[in-house]
Write an enzyme that holds these catalytic residues in place. Structure first.
Site, PDB file in Angstrom:
ATOM      1  CG  LEU A 240      -2.085  -1.092   1.455  1.00 37.60           C
ATOM      2  CD1 LEU A 240      -2.317  -1.331   2.515  1.00 37.60           C
ATOM      3  CD2 LEU A 240      -3.188  -0.780   0.327  1.00 37.60           C
ATOM      4  CG  HIS A 241       4.100   1.135  -2.616  1.00 37.02           C
ATOM      5  ND1 HIS A 241       5.488   0.575  -1.979  1.00 37.02           N
ATOM      6  CD2 HIS A 241       3.994   0.300  -3.866  1.00 37.02           C
ATOM      7  CE1 HIS A 241       5.826  -0.402  -2.646  1.00 37.02           C
ATOM      8  NE2 HIS A 241       5.166  -0.867  -3.758  1.00 37.02           N
ATOM      9  CG  ASP A 242       1.420   5.853  -4.400  1.00 39.02           C
ATOM     10  OD1 ASP A 242       1.069   5.870  -5.691  1.00 39.02           O
ATOM     11  OD2 ASP A 242       2.577   5.931  -3.864  1.00 39.02           O
TER      12      ASP A 242
END
Ligand code: RIB
Ligand code: CA
Length: 313
Positions: A240-242
């Site tokens: 869930l980078h961004d």
């Protein structure tokens, strides 16, 4: 509850799309503008994707401003092998009807900075080309705004703090290391969601959570499934980078950060795009720290935010 005004600078991008859902699903935030930058896919595709996402969300009132179509110095590259030919995975949204705002990304960043000052936080979840251009265009910007939250970097502060696009570099920084170097050395107050935590197995979206989202059976959950299925199947879950960068702004108490002195390698054959953390002396770090790096996440609260605000909306 203090309303936080943000500009979302993005290269949509599958996880960027989830960051949109979180930002627009969180009453703590008001998105003043979306600015687009070349990164995961070409600027043309990313800009179109941003409009499609705003139309999906019914938020065509939010200005979409075009930005950099290539990095400051390096050649343009993309990550279509991860985000798909359109940039939105397997999702197919209608061709957008909304018009782009006639201001450029830098113009709207400057205008909102002068209008909102310390009420404004910049959130950059793609390469930092637009942010660097805005800083070069207004050297006072770093002291005018509240700060900058990025998804970017790999800081070697957890066992997962290695690179993704190379052994040591994270894609957003690697894509435009010259821009990242300008931003990290601009004195803008920075918080970084890096691979150290976004790829941490305890903080990723698990296959079980993905199935829970699928079972919701809504228009929103179906979009998430279409966006993410390819990545979830290929990488056994979803980093869930961004969304983590946006989640920090929604509720910073979910996160623990560490103050660091960070610089960016722009030349190294093996290390271009590496975010280099000064470790030699505690004094140096404290006195010259230029960034707070997220090092721990309350996984339960983070995942609840994702399920409530992204999946259920
Ligand atoms: O390294 C992950 C980052 O690169 C994310 O922002 C993803 O969208 C890609 O841009
Ligand atoms: Ca991105």
């Amino acid at each position: 509850m203090t309303l936080k005004h943000i500009i979302l600078d993005t290269d949509p991008g599958v996880d960027d799309a989830l960051a949109f859902l979180l930002a627009f699903g969180s009453p703590e935030l008001t998105v003043e503008a979306v600015t687009t930058v070349a990164g995961n896919v070409s600027h043309e595709k990313g800009h179109r994707n941003a409009k499609q996402l705003l139309e999906f969300l019914g938020r065509t009132d939010v200005p979409v401003c075009g930005g950099a179509v290539r990095p400051l110095v390096r050649q343009l590259r993309h990550a279509e092998e991860v985000h798909g030919e359109t940039g939105l995975g397997g999702a197919s949204l209608p061709e957008p009807k909304m018009k782009s705002d006639n201001r450029s990304a830098v113009q709207v960043i400057h205008q909102k900075t002068d209008e909102l000052g310390k009420e404004l936080t910049l959130v950059a979840v793609g390469p930092l080309t637009n942010i660097a251009a805005a800083v070069v265009g207004d050297p006072e910007l770093p002291s005018k705004v509240n700060g900058l939250v990025i998804m970017g970097g790999a800081f070697n502060l957890t066992p997962y703090g290695h690179g993704n696009v190379s052994a040591v570099a994270e894609f957003n920084v690697w894509h435009d290391p010259d821009a990242a170097k300008i931003v990290f050395n601009s004195s803008i107050p920075m918080v970084c969601a890096g691979l150290d935590t976004t790829t941490h197995p305890d903080y990723r979206l698990s296959v079980e959570m993905f199935k829970e989202i699928e079972a919701l059976g809504t228009r929103r959950s179906q979009l998430i499934i279409d966006l993410c299925r390819g990545i979830v199947e290929r990488f056994n879950g979803f980093s869930l980078h961004d969304p983590m960068a946006v989640a920090y702004l929604v509720d910073p108490t979910i996160f623990k950060t560490r103050r660091c002195r960070v610089d960016v390698e722009t030349c190294g054959e093996l290390t271009k795009g590496m975010t280099v953390v000064e470790r030699r002396h505690h004094r140096i770090v404290e006195e010259e720290a230029n960034a707070e790096v997220i090092v721990e996440v309350d996984a339960k609260r983070f995942h609840r935010l994702i399920m409530d605000r992204v999946a259920r909306g």
